[in-house]
Design a protein around this motif. Structure first.
Motif, PDB file in Angstrom:
ATOM      1  N   ILE A 108       0.834  -1.203   0.000  1.00  0.00           N
ATOM      2  CA  ILE A 108       0.000   0.000   0.000  1.00  0.00           C
ATOM      3  C   ILE A 108       0.868   1.252   0.000  1.00  0.00           C
ATOM      4  O   ILE A 108       0.622   2.211  -0.758  1.00  0.00           O
ATOM      5  N   ILE A 109       1.894   1.270   0.822  1.00  0.00           N
ATOM      6  CA  ILE A 109       2.784   2.430   0.880  1.00  0.00           C
ATOM      7  C   ILE A 109       3.471   2.650  -0.457  1.00  0.00           C
ATOM      8  O   ILE A 109       3.529   3.784  -0.972  1.00  0.00           O
ATOM      9  N   ALA A 110       3.973   1.580  -1.070  1.00  0.00           N
ATOM     10  CA  ALA A 110       4.675   1.699  -2.352  1.00  0.00           C
ATOM     11  C   ALA A 110       3.739   2.148  -3.465  1.00  0.00           C
ATOM     12  O   ALA A 110       4.119   2.957  -4.327  1.00  0.00           O
ATOM     13  N   ALA A 111       2.500   1.640  -3.465  1.00  0.00           N
ATOM     14  CA  ALA A 111       1.550   2.011  -4.510  1.00  0.00           C
ATOM     15  C   ALA A 111       1.103   3.462  -4.364  1.00  0.00           C
ATOM     16  O   ALA A 111       1.060   4.220  -5.345  1.00  0.00           O
ATOM     17  N   CYS A 112       0.771   3.862  -3.143  1.00  0.00           N
ATOM     18  CA  CYS A 112       0.350   5.253  -2.913  1.00  0.00           C
ATOM     19  C   CYS A 112       1.464   6.226  -3.286  1.00  0.00           C
ATOM     20  O   CYS A 112       1.197   7.317  -3.805  1.00  0.00           O
ATOM     21  N   ASP A 113       2.679   5.835  -3.033  1.00  0.00           N
ATOM     22  CA  ASP A 113       3.821   6.695  -3.344  1.00  0.00           C
ATOM     23  C   ASP A 113       3.951   6.952  -4.837  1.00  0.00           C
ATOM     24  O   ASP A 113       4.453   7.998  -5.250  1.00  0.00           O
ATOM     25  N   ARG A 114       3.486   6.020  -5.660  1.00  0.00           N
ATOM     26  CA  ARG A 114       3.541   6.216  -7.106  1.00  0.00           C
ATOM     27  C   ARG A 114       2.295   6.937  -7.627  1.00  0.00           C
ATOM     28  O   ARG A 114       2.368   7.658  -8.620  1.00  0.00           O
ATOM     29  N   LEU A 115       1.156   6.748  -6.981  1.00  0.00           N
ATOM     30  CA  LEU A 115      -0.061   7.414  -7.443  1.00  0.00           C
ATOM     31  C   LEU A 115      -0.015   8.917  -7.176  1.00  0.00           C
ATOM     32  O   LEU A 115      -0.466   9.726  -7.989  1.00  0.00           O
ATOM     33  N   ILE A 116       0.513   9.311  -6.026  1.00  0.00           N
ATOM     34  CA  ILE A 116       0.748  10.729  -5.722  1.00  0.00           C
ATOM     35  C   ILE A 116       2.168  10.816  -5.163  1.00  0.00           C
ATOM     36  O   ILE A 116       2.375  10.718  -3.951  1.00  0.00           O
ATOM     37  N   PRO A 117       3.155  10.983  -6.032  1.00  0.00           N
ATOM     38  CA  PRO A 117       4.560  10.954  -5.605  1.00  0.00           C
ATOM     39  C   PRO A 117       4.928  12.113  -4.687  1.00  0.00           C
ATOM     40  O   PRO A 117       4.281  13.159  -4.666  1.00  0.00           O
ATOM     41  N   SER A 118       5.988  11.903  -3.943  1.00  0.00           N
ATOM     42  CA  SER A 118       6.458  12.923  -3.008  1.00  0.00           C
ATOM     43  C   SER A 118       7.208  14.048  -3.705  1.00  0.00           C
ATOM     44  O   SER A 118       7.365  15.132  -3.145  1.00  0.00           O
ATOM     45  N   THR A 119       7.701  13.784  -4.909  1.00  0.00           N
ATOM     46  CA  THR A 119       8.428  14.810  -5.646  1.00  0.00           C
ATOM     47  C   THR A 119       7.437  15.738  -6.342  1.00  0.00           C
ATOM     48  O   THR A 119       6.391  15.304  -6.814  1.00  0.00           O
TER      49      THR A 119
ATOM     50  N   GLN B  30       9.792   3.236 -12.229  1.00  0.00           N
ATOM     51  CA  GLN B  30       9.255   3.064 -13.581  1.00  0.00           C
ATOM     52  C   GLN B  30       8.500   1.745 -13.709  1.00  0.00           C
ATOM     53  O   GLN B  30       7.417   1.688 -14.311  1.00  0.00           O
ATOM     54  N   THR B  31       9.037   0.690 -13.137  1.00  0.00           N
ATOM     55  CA  THR B  31       8.386  -0.612 -13.232  1.00  0.00           C
ATOM     56  C   THR B  31       7.125  -0.655 -12.388  1.00  0.00           C
ATOM     57  O   THR B  31       6.112  -1.247 -12.778  1.00  0.00           O
ATOM     58  N   ARG B  32       7.141  -0.014 -11.229  1.00  0.00           N
ATOM     59  CA  ARG B  32       5.919   0.054 -10.428  1.00  0.00           C
ATOM     60  C   ARG B  32       4.825   0.804 -11.180  1.00  0.00           C
ATOM     61  O   ARG B  32       3.655   0.403 -11.153  1.00  0.00           O
ATOM     62  N   ASP B  33       5.192   1.889 -11.845  1.00  0.00           N
ATOM     63  CA  ASP B  33       4.217   2.619 -12.662  1.00  0.00           C
ATOM     64  C   ASP B  33       3.656   1.727 -13.761  1.00  0.00           C
ATOM     65  O   ASP B  33       2.456   1.764 -14.065  1.00  0.00           O
ATOM     66  N   GLN B  34       4.525   0.942 -14.354  1.00  0.00           N
ATOM     67  CA  GLN B  34       4.096   0.040 -15.426  1.00  0.00           C
ATOM     68  C   GLN B  34       3.083  -0.977 -14.899  1.00  0.00           C
ATOM     69  O   GLN B  34       2.051  -1.223 -15.537  1.00  0.00           O
ATOM     70  N   VAL B  35       3.356  -1.540 -13.746  1.00  0.00           N
ATOM     71  CA  VAL B  35       2.449  -2.526 -13.168  1.00  0.00           C
ATOM     72  C   VAL B  35       1.098  -1.894 -12.838  1.00  0.00           C
ATOM     73  O   VAL B  35       0.038  -2.469 -13.131  1.00  0.00           O
TER      74      VAL B  35
END
Length: 236
Positions: free
Chosen positions: A59-70, A150-155
Motif C-alpha cells: 500500500i505504501i509503495a503504490a500510494c507513493d507512485r499514485l501521488i509521488p512525493s516529488t 518506472q516498473t511500479r508505474d508500469q504494473v
C-alpha cells in the motif's frame, strides 16, 4: 489516471479531481462522527489494523507512485494516505455496509448498474494485493515494493487497463478502489486519517471547514489568504 503520468501531470490531475470529490468523501461511507485524533501518527510508526506487514508495504509503495512525493505539493505518504486506506478497510466502505451486494453479478455492463462483484472492497484489496505481488515475483523477480519507480508505474498501468488478469479478483476493480481511496485520503478531512495537517488543502488553497469565507467566493484568481480549518478545529 495512468500510473505512467509524470509527477506534474499527476498533481494537476489531483488538483482538478478536487472539484469532483467533497472534502469529506461520501463515496467511502466515512462518518462525520468519527473520533477525532488531534495528533496524526507518524507513517513510519503507524501500526495498521487491517493490512498485514507485506500488504502494508505494498500500500505504501503504490500510494507513493499514485501521488509521488516529488513535485510542488505533498505526496501521499506525507499526507498519511495509507493510514486513511487502512481505516477504510475496517469501516463502512471496507464492509460495503450500505451497498447492495446480492447477485446475479454481470461483467461488462454499464457503471449505472452499480458494483458487480460478491467481494467486499476489503476482500478485493486482500486478493488484489496478493495477486499483484505474485505477478511481480513471477514477471520481474521482485516484490512490488522492491521494483524501481518506472516498473511500479508500469504494473499499476497494467492493472488499470487490465492487461494483467487474475483468477479470483478483477485487476481493474482493485486498481479503481486503490486510486479512489488514495484520492479520498489525500483530500478528505484529517479526522479520517489522511490529509495530515491539511497539507493537501493548503496546497490547493481549500478553506476546509472554515465557517466564514463568503466574501472570497466571487474573488476569482486570488489566493485565499487564510489557512484551512479541519472538523476537529485544527487550523492550518
Amino acid at each position: 489516471m495512468s500510473g505512467t503520468l509524470e509527477n506534474e501531470s499527476r498533481r494537476s490531475f489531483m488538483k482538478g479531481a478536487m472539484t469532483m470529490i467533497p472534502a469529506v468523501s461520501l463515496g467511502s461511507g466515512v462518518s462525520l462522527t468519527a473520533a477525532a485524533d488531534t495528533s496524526p501518527p507518524d507513517l513510519g510508526e503507524y501500526q495498521p489494523t487491517f493490512f498485514d506487514a507485506d500488504e502494508w508495504r505494498f500500500i505504501i509503495a503504490a500510494c507513493d507512485r499514485l501521488i509521488p512525493s516529488t513535485g510542488k505539493g505533498p505526496g501521499a505518504l506525507e499526507t498519511n494516505v495509507p493510514v486513511f486506506i487502512d481505516g477504510q478497510m475496517e469501516g463502512k466502505f471496507g464492509h460495503a455496509t450500505d451497498w447492495y451486494m446480492k447477485g446475479p453479478f454481470h461483467e461488462d455492463v454499464s457503471p449505472l448498474f452499480g458494483y458487480q462483484s460478491p467481494l467486499l472492497p476489503r476482500e478485493v484489496y486482500r486478493k488484489g494485493i496478493a495477486a499483484t505481488r505474485r505477478y511481480c515475483e513471477q514477471t520481474h523477480g521482485k516484490d512490488f515494493p522492491a521494483l524501481d519507480d518506472q516498473t511500479r508505474d508500469q504494473v499499476l498501468t497494467q492493472l488499470e487497463s487490465e492487461e494483467i488478469t487474475f483468477d479470483d479478483v478483477s485487476a481493474s476493480q482493485f486498481f479503481t478502489f486503490l486510486l479512489q481511496n488514495t484520492k479520498e485520503g489525500y483530500f478528505a478531512d484529517p479526522i479520517h486519517g489522511g490529509n495530515k495537517h491539511m497539507a493537501a488543502w493548503k496546497f490547493i488553497g481549500f478553506p476546509g471547514a472554515r465557517a466564514s469565507y463568503r466574501e472570497w467566493v466571487d474573488q476569482h484568481d486570488k489566493t485565499y489568504p487564510l489557512g484551512p480549518v479541519s472538523l476537529t478545529g485544527e487550523r492550518g
